[in-house]
Design a protein around this motif. Sequence first.
Motif, PDB file in Angstrom:
ATOM      1  N   PHE A  14       0.838  -1.206   0.000  1.00 25.13           N
ATOM      2  CA  PHE A  14       0.000   0.000   0.000  1.00 25.13           C
ATOM      3  C   PHE A  14       0.871   1.255   0.000  1.00 25.13           C
ATOM      4  O   PHE A  14       0.573   2.234  -0.693  1.00 25.13           O
ATOM      5  CB  PHE A  14      -0.942   0.011   1.207  1.00 25.13           C
ATOM      6  N   SER A  17       2.319   2.284  -3.400  1.00 25.86           N
ATOM      7  CA  SER A  17       1.294   2.540  -4.421  1.00 25.86           C
ATOM      8  C   SER A  17       1.014   1.323  -5.307  1.00 25.86           C
ATOM      9  O   SER A  17       0.921   1.437  -6.531  1.00 25.86           O
ATOM     10  CB  SER A  17       1.674   3.734  -5.295  1.00 25.86           C
ATOM     11  N   GLN A  18       0.875   0.173  -4.680  1.00 29.61           N
ATOM     12  CA  GLN A  18       0.505  -1.056  -5.387  1.00 29.61           C
ATOM     13  C   GLN A  18      -0.739  -1.661  -4.720  1.00 29.61           C
ATOM     14  O   GLN A  18      -0.705  -2.761  -4.168  1.00 29.61           O
ATOM     15  CB  GLN A  18       1.655  -2.059  -5.372  1.00 29.61           C
ATOM     16  N   PRO A  19      -1.869  -0.919  -4.773  1.00 29.03           N
ATOM     17  CA  PRO A  19      -3.055  -1.362  -4.037  1.00 29.03           C
ATOM     18  C   PRO A  19      -3.664  -2.669  -4.560  1.00 29.03           C
ATOM     19  O   PRO A  19      -4.228  -3.440  -3.788  1.00 29.03           O
ATOM     20  CB  PRO A  19      -4.036  -0.205  -4.192  1.00 29.03           C
ATOM     21  N   GLU A  20      -3.538  -2.942  -5.852  1.00 27.51           N
ATOM     22  CA  GLU A  20      -4.122  -4.182  -6.390  1.00 27.51           C
ATOM     23  C   GLU A  20      -3.421  -5.421  -5.843  1.00 27.51           C
ATOM     24  O   GLU A  20      -4.066  -6.385  -5.445  1.00 27.51           O
ATOM     25  CB  GLU A  20      -4.086  -4.178  -7.930  1.00 27.51           C
ATOM     26  N   LYS A  21      -2.106  -5.378  -5.780  1.00 28.99           N
ATOM     27  CA  LYS A  21      -1.352  -6.501  -5.207  1.00 28.99           C
ATOM     28  C   LYS A  21      -1.676  -6.647  -3.718  1.00 28.99           C
ATOM     29  O   LYS A  21      -1.817  -7.754  -3.210  1.00 28.99           O
ATOM     30  CB  LYS A  21       0.156  -6.298  -5.392  1.00 28.99           C
ATOM     31  N   ARG A  23      -4.451  -5.722  -2.201  1.00 30.47           N
ATOM     32  CA  ARG A  23      -5.820  -6.256  -2.056  1.00 30.47           C
ATOM     33  C   ARG A  23      -5.854  -7.767  -2.297  1.00 30.47           C
ATOM     34  O   ARG A  23      -6.523  -8.505  -1.593  1.00 30.47           O
ATOM     35  CB  ARG A  23      -6.768  -5.550  -3.017  1.00 30.47           C
ATOM     36  N   ARG A  24      -5.123  -8.207  -3.332  1.00 36.72           N
ATOM     37  CA  ARG A  24      -5.068  -9.635  -3.642  1.00 36.72           C
ATOM     38  C   ARG A  24      -4.487 -10.420  -2.453  1.00 36.72           C
ATOM     39  O   ARG A  24      -4.991 -11.454  -2.051  1.00 36.72           O
ATOM     40  CB  ARG A  24      -4.238  -9.866  -4.897  1.00 36.72           C
TER      41      ARG A  24
END
Length: 135
Positions: A14, A17-21, A23-24
């Motif tokens: 987070f 700035s890698q919110p998709e990773k 969240r996964r």
Amino acid sequence: MLDYRRFKEINDLFASSQPEKARRLLMEMQSRCIALRDEMSMLKVRLQTFEDILYLSQNLYEEYGFYWLRTAGIKQGPFCPHCYESEGALIRLEKQHKSLLCPYCSTSYKGTVRVMTETAEPLAGRQARILPFAK
């Protein structure tokens, strides 16, 4: 088992700035947590079952051909020997005239009321108490 290093990894994702990773990874952690909680619930049920079996093995006994259960120093029963031996069920026998009758399997034990009245704990003196509701 949950790997607590993953929480730091999620926080770092987070922060970078890698919110998709992140969240996964959070969803994966969530599914592991749910699986662990399900396993704990199942193990609690199994533990309770084993504790019940242990309690019965220590407090259930046979006397006069009937099964009796000792709870808090009080003799409970008699229970139907047929139901217990065939299905493992503790079904209390009911007094009917000069015999005992199982309400589940309908087995009648003739001439055995004397056994129940002589050996069971007397209920005389133990009366229900009515508690008034607060207004």
